[in-house]
Design a protein around this motif. Structure first.
Motif, PDB file in Angstrom:
ATOM      1  N   TYR A 154       0.841  -1.187   0.115  1.00  0.00           N
ATOM      2  CA  TYR A 154       0.124   0.023   0.016  1.00  0.00           C
ATOM      3  C   TYR A 154       0.971   1.266  -0.041  1.00  0.00           C
ATOM      4  CZ  TYR A 154      -3.594   3.508   1.518  1.00  0.00           C
ATOM      5  OH  TYR A 154      -4.277   4.652   1.479  1.00  0.00           O
ATOM      6  N   PRO A 155       1.989   1.444   0.814  1.00  0.00           N
ATOM      7  CA  PRO A 155       2.504   2.604   0.904  1.00  0.00           C
ATOM      8  C   PRO A 155       3.325   2.922  -0.584  1.00  0.00           C
ATOM      9  CG  PRO A 155       3.150   1.646   2.931  1.00  0.00           C
ATOM     10  CD  PRO A 155       2.377   0.519   1.931  1.00  0.00           C
ATOM     11  N   SER A 156       3.850   1.888  -1.027  1.00  0.00           N
ATOM     12  CA  SER A 156       4.659   2.329  -2.594  1.00  0.00           C
ATOM     13  C   SER A 156       3.763   2.633  -3.492  1.00  0.00           C
ATOM     14  CB  SER A 156       5.297   0.944  -2.771  1.00  0.00           C
ATOM     15  OG  SER A 156       4.608  -0.211  -3.147  1.00  0.00           O
ATOM     16  N   LEU A 157       2.516   1.938  -3.611  1.00  0.00           N
ATOM     17  CA  LEU A 157       1.418   2.324  -4.380  1.00  0.00           C
ATOM     18  C   LEU A 157       0.806   3.502  -4.263  1.00  0.00           C
ATOM     19  CD1 LEU A 157      -0.321   1.453  -6.918  1.00  0.00           C
ATOM     20  CD2 LEU A 157      -1.926   0.385  -5.029  1.00  0.00           C
ATOM     21  N   LEU A 158       0.756   4.124  -3.125  1.00  0.00           N
ATOM     22  CA  LEU A 158       0.106   5.470  -2.812  1.00  0.00           C
ATOM     23  C   LEU A 158       1.349   6.681  -3.104  1.00  0.00           C
ATOM     24  CD1 LEU A 158      -1.930   7.384  -1.690  1.00  0.00           C
ATOM     25  CD2 LEU A 158      -0.786   6.837   0.584  1.00  0.00           C
ATOM     26  N   ARG A 159       2.593   6.049  -2.939  1.00  0.00           N
ATOM     27  CA  ARG A 159       3.698   7.236  -3.149  1.00  0.00           C
ATOM     28  C   ARG A 159       3.755   7.068  -4.796  1.00  0.00           C
ATOM     29  NH1 ARG A 159       7.123   5.016  -0.231  1.00  0.00           N
ATOM     30  NH2 ARG A 159       7.810   3.609  -1.658  1.00  0.00           N
ATOM     31  N   SER A 160       3.551   6.070  -5.585  1.00  0.00           N
ATOM     32  CA  SER A 160       3.731   6.032  -6.799  1.00  0.00           C
ATOM     33  C   SER A 160       2.584   6.936  -7.590  1.00  0.00           C
ATOM     34  CB  SER A 160       3.649   4.858  -7.586  1.00  0.00           C
ATOM     35  OG  SER A 160       4.734   3.955  -7.084  1.00  0.00           O
ATOM     36  N   VAL A 161       1.320   7.113  -6.997  1.00  0.00           N
ATOM     37  CA  VAL A 161       0.043   7.433  -7.555  1.00  0.00           C
ATOM     38  C   VAL A 161       0.309   8.993  -7.399  1.00  0.00           C
ATOM     39  CG1 VAL A 161      -2.026   7.957  -7.419  1.00  0.00           C
ATOM     40  CG2 VAL A 161      -1.436   5.789  -7.018  1.00  0.00           C
ATOM     41  N   LEU A 200      -8.491  10.144  -7.232  1.00  0.00           N
ATOM     42  CA  LEU A 200      -9.589  11.117  -7.668  1.00  0.00           C
ATOM     43  C   LEU A 200      -8.950  12.428  -7.694  1.00  0.00           C
ATOM     44  CD1 LEU A 200     -12.291  10.353  -4.655  1.00  0.00           C
ATOM     45  CD2 LEU A 200     -12.470  10.141  -7.097  1.00  0.00           C
ATOM     46  N   GLN A 201      -7.812  12.840  -7.466  1.00  0.00           N
ATOM     47  CA  GLN A 201      -7.365  14.105  -7.522  1.00  0.00           C
ATOM     48  C   GLN A 201      -6.710  14.186  -9.002  1.00  0.00           C
ATOM     49  OE1 GLN A 201      -6.692  16.846  -5.417  1.00  0.00           O
ATOM     50  NE2 GLN A 201      -6.657  17.600  -7.673  1.00  0.00           N
ATOM     51  N   PHE A 202      -6.313  12.936  -9.365  1.00  0.00           N
ATOM     52  CA  PHE A 202      -5.984  12.754 -10.812  1.00  0.00           C
ATOM     53  C   PHE A 202      -7.030  12.871 -11.921  1.00  0.00           C
ATOM     54  CE2 PHE A 202      -5.044  10.324 -15.001  1.00  0.00           C
ATOM     55  CZ  PHE A 202      -3.770  10.730 -15.158  1.00  0.00           C
ATOM     56  N   PHE A 203      -8.255  12.150 -11.407  1.00  0.00           N
ATOM     57  CA  PHE A 203      -9.392  12.284 -12.197  1.00  0.00           C
ATOM     58  C   PHE A 203      -9.906  13.752 -12.487  1.00  0.00           C
ATOM     59  CE2 PHE A 203     -10.653   7.674 -10.920  1.00  0.00           C
ATOM     60  CZ  PHE A 203      -9.823   7.177 -11.888  1.00  0.00           C
ATOM     61  N   ILE A 204      -9.836  14.577 -11.353  1.00  0.00           N
ATOM     62  CA  ILE A 204     -10.385  15.721 -11.445  1.00  0.00           C
ATOM     63  C   ILE A 204      -9.495  16.793 -12.224  1.00  0.00           C
ATOM     64  CG2 ILE A 204     -10.890  17.700 -10.016  1.00  0.00           C
ATOM     65  CD1 ILE A 204     -12.114  16.236  -7.910  1.00  0.00           C
ATOM     66  N   ALA A 264     -15.586  12.388 -13.390  1.00  0.00           N
ATOM     67  CA  ALA A 264     -15.301  12.240 -12.133  1.00  0.00           C
ATOM     68  C   ALA A 264     -16.624  11.976 -11.182  1.00  0.00           C
ATOM     69  CB  ALA A 264     -14.476  13.275 -11.486  1.00  0.00           C
ATOM     70  N   ASP A 265     -17.705  12.675 -11.524  1.00  0.00           N
ATOM     71  CA  ASP A 265     -18.691  12.384 -10.916  1.00  0.00           C
ATOM     72  C   ASP A 265     -19.274  11.072 -10.174  1.00  0.00           C
ATOM     73  OD1 ASP A 265     -21.009  14.044  -9.416  1.00  0.00           O
ATOM     74  OD2 ASP A 265     -22.313  12.582 -10.515  1.00  0.00           O
TER      75      ASP A 265
END
Length: 571
Positions: free
Chosen positions: A31-38, A87-91, A101-102
């Motif tokens: 999880y931490p590595s995936l979150l950091r990559s995103v 979601l930040q990327f989608f927006i 994004a809705d």
């Protein structure tokens, strides 16, 4: 540049591996590595403005988002921070990749935040996300926050005052025509929401644990979903655990107020039952030993109401404001039974009611039925007496709704007459004094005299606005003036008003409207007291100015009352 390409490839491989491997999302270590990559890829897309990178990243993020949502119920790792990053990327790039994004935002609220609202890190990240994207969300998705305001209130109530300031920056976005009225009820019942959540935690375990394992084992998020399912579908929740826990659990799930409080989405106004024995016992138990969360909610709710009422006065249309006032009249006596909280909330309710009447005097006539009903309850309790007192002031101050509402004004006048005669009769007979102690009797008589003073003033004012009821007003005030058994303040005030009525122009200036009606000019005899330094109108009875009876035998200077440079009138 080569180093930048290397960063792209490393983080893209992490996303690609996760998107392909279904077991990857269930591995807490990943999880931490995936979150950091995103997060890193989102930053790279912004800094380098590379359409190629955006096009390559989007499919992987979309897959990860859908997989995380589908596996959230049995995942061993939290997903709130990861979904917010996606979601930040989608927006940011939704228009470029043709992604709406809705649905993703609503999925996050329904599937993720409803389970992880008690996580302080997720709650703080959610508020930061909403603040950063507030303008875009309000423009592109205006119904999102009003729909999920119950969930956001649950989040802020559970996490307390440390998130109050960022929440206030988001709060105006919660208000829409569809959420305005039910949001008031939710704000007033914020302490009751804490009681409901704490009972769920007590019966089903912590809403969130200190580790991933405890989060997985905790039944509290599932309990909340089951409660909502029962509220919407009528299905029952299966019994479980020890007998004592099952009994405590059933006391919540059978209470319609708690069920309605624990919902995540706005479904309009719902009837809240304040006579439930289970709810009353739960509230009394919570007051005896209040938790830290409850103490914070008791402080936050009045401050949130301040913001709510400020928005209501300045930004909400007339029909919604008018519809809100009967709810305020009803909830004045139905508040969480904590003294300081009740006092603070009632003060804000009354202030808003009076401010709304001042802003739109016609509301007094439109709402005559709920107003008359509250006048009839003036004896039931001290808080209802205070409400009736303030309503009497509003009726008189605004002339029963104005000159164009003569029928409503007459009905309100008749209600004031009835209230006056009932109070006068009980004051003469000393009703209730034999069964009350001396201190209680004194308090009751003082409250009754105060109410009578306001009723007498309201009758005199409404008769000044509407001359057709003036004869009846003279009769009413005459009875009070000759009733020396009642409090001296009351009959002296009635006598003074009778004297004023013999001077119509002066009566209009003293008891008439504080401002001319819309579209009309100021009538003769009216005084604009704000211009007292430069303008003055004569024929002012001396006893009105100084309290003395009869004219003086010397010069009198108006400088003692309204300072002016050259305004001396010789009587």
């Amino acid at each position: 540049m080569a180093e930048g390409d290397s960063d792209w490839e490393i983080h893209l491989r992490t996303l690609s591996s996760n998107a392909r491997d279904s077991s990857f999302s269930n591995d807490p270590a990943s999880y931490p590595s995936l979150l950091r990559s995103v997060r890193k890829l989102t930053q790279l897309c912004k800094s380098e403005n590379s359409e190629n990178l955006i096009a390559r990243v989007y499919p992987q993020l979309n897959k990860i988002f859908q997989r995380s949502v589908s596996s959230i119920s049995h995942s061993r790792s939290p997903s709130g921070l990861l979904l917010l990053a996606i979601l930040q990327f989608f927006i940011d790039y939704g228009e470029f990749v043709l992604h709406d994004a809705d649905p993703s935002l609503r999925t996050f609220f329904r599937s993720c935040l409803s389970r992880e609202f008690a996580d302080p890190e997720v709650a703080e990240a959610t508020l930061d996300f909403l603040i950063i994207n507030k303008k875009k969300i309000l423009l592109a998705f205006p119904t999102l926050l009003p729909q999920f305001y119950p969930l956001l209130l649950k989040m802020i109530a559970w996490n307390g005052e440390k998130l109050e300031k960022p929440f206030l920056r988001v709060f105006p976005g919660l208000i829409s025509p569809g959420s305005f009225l039910p949001l008031f009820i939710s704000l007033v019942d914020l302490p009751v929401l804490i009681v409901a959540l704490e009972k769920v935690e007590k019966s089903s375990g912590p809403l969130i644990g200190s580790s991933i394992a405890s989060i997985q084992k905790s039944a509290a998020p599932e309990m909340l979903l089951a409660l909502m399912d029962e509220a919407y579908t009528g299905s029952t929740i299966g019994d479980g655990g020890a007998d004592s826990e099952s009994e405590d659990n059933n006391s919540i799930t059978s209470d319609p107020l708690f069920l309605e409080l624990l919902k995540d989405e706005n479904d309009g106004l719902a009837q809240r039952h304040w006579t439930s024995p289970g709810m009353e016992s739960a509230l009394q138990a919570s007051i005896s030993i209040p938790s830290d969360r409850l103490k914070q909610a008791l402080k936050m709710a009045p401050r949130l109401l301040d913001v709510y009422f400020s928005i209501a006065l300045h930004d909400v249309n007339q029909s919604l404001k008018c519809a809100l006032i009967p709810m305020l009249l009803d909830r004045n006596s139905k508040l969480f039974p904590e003294k300081i909280f009740s006092y603070e909330v009632r003060k804000r309710l009354l202030n808003f009611i009076l401010a709304a009447f001042h802003q739109s005097p016609e509301f007094v006539a439109i709402l005559k039925k709920p107003i008359v009903d509250r006048l009839g309850e003036a004896y039931d309790s001290p808080e209802k007496t205070e409400l009736a007192l303030q309503l009497c002031w509003a009726i008189g101050e605004h002339g029963g709704g104005g000159a164009s509402h003569k029928d409503a004004a007459r009905e309100l006048f008749e209600s004031l007459e009835l209230l006056l005669y009932e109070n006068l009769s009980s004051s003469r007979l000393g009703v209730g004094d034999s069964v009350l102690g001396s201190s209680s009797s004194t308090v009751r008589r003082s409250s009754q005299s105060r109410l009578l003073c306001f009723v007498v003033t309201a009758i005199a004012k409404i008769a000044t606005h509407h001359r057709e009821v003036l004869p009846r007003a003279r009769v009413s005030l005459g009875k009070v003036a000759h009733s020396r058994i009642s409090d001296a303040r009351v009959w002296k005030r009635a006598r003074d008003y009778l004297g004023l009525m013999n001077e119509p122009a002066i009566c209009l200036s003293v008891l008439g409207p504080t401002r001319p009606s819309s579209g009309s000019i100021q009538k003769p005899g009216m005084i604009n007291w704000s211009e007292g330094r430069t303008k003055m109108i004569a024929n002012i009875p001396f006893y009105v100015l100084g309290g003395q009876e009869g004219p003086p035998h010397h010069d009198f200077s108006l400088m003692d009352i309204l300072p002016a440079k050259s305004a001396t009138y010789r009587l």
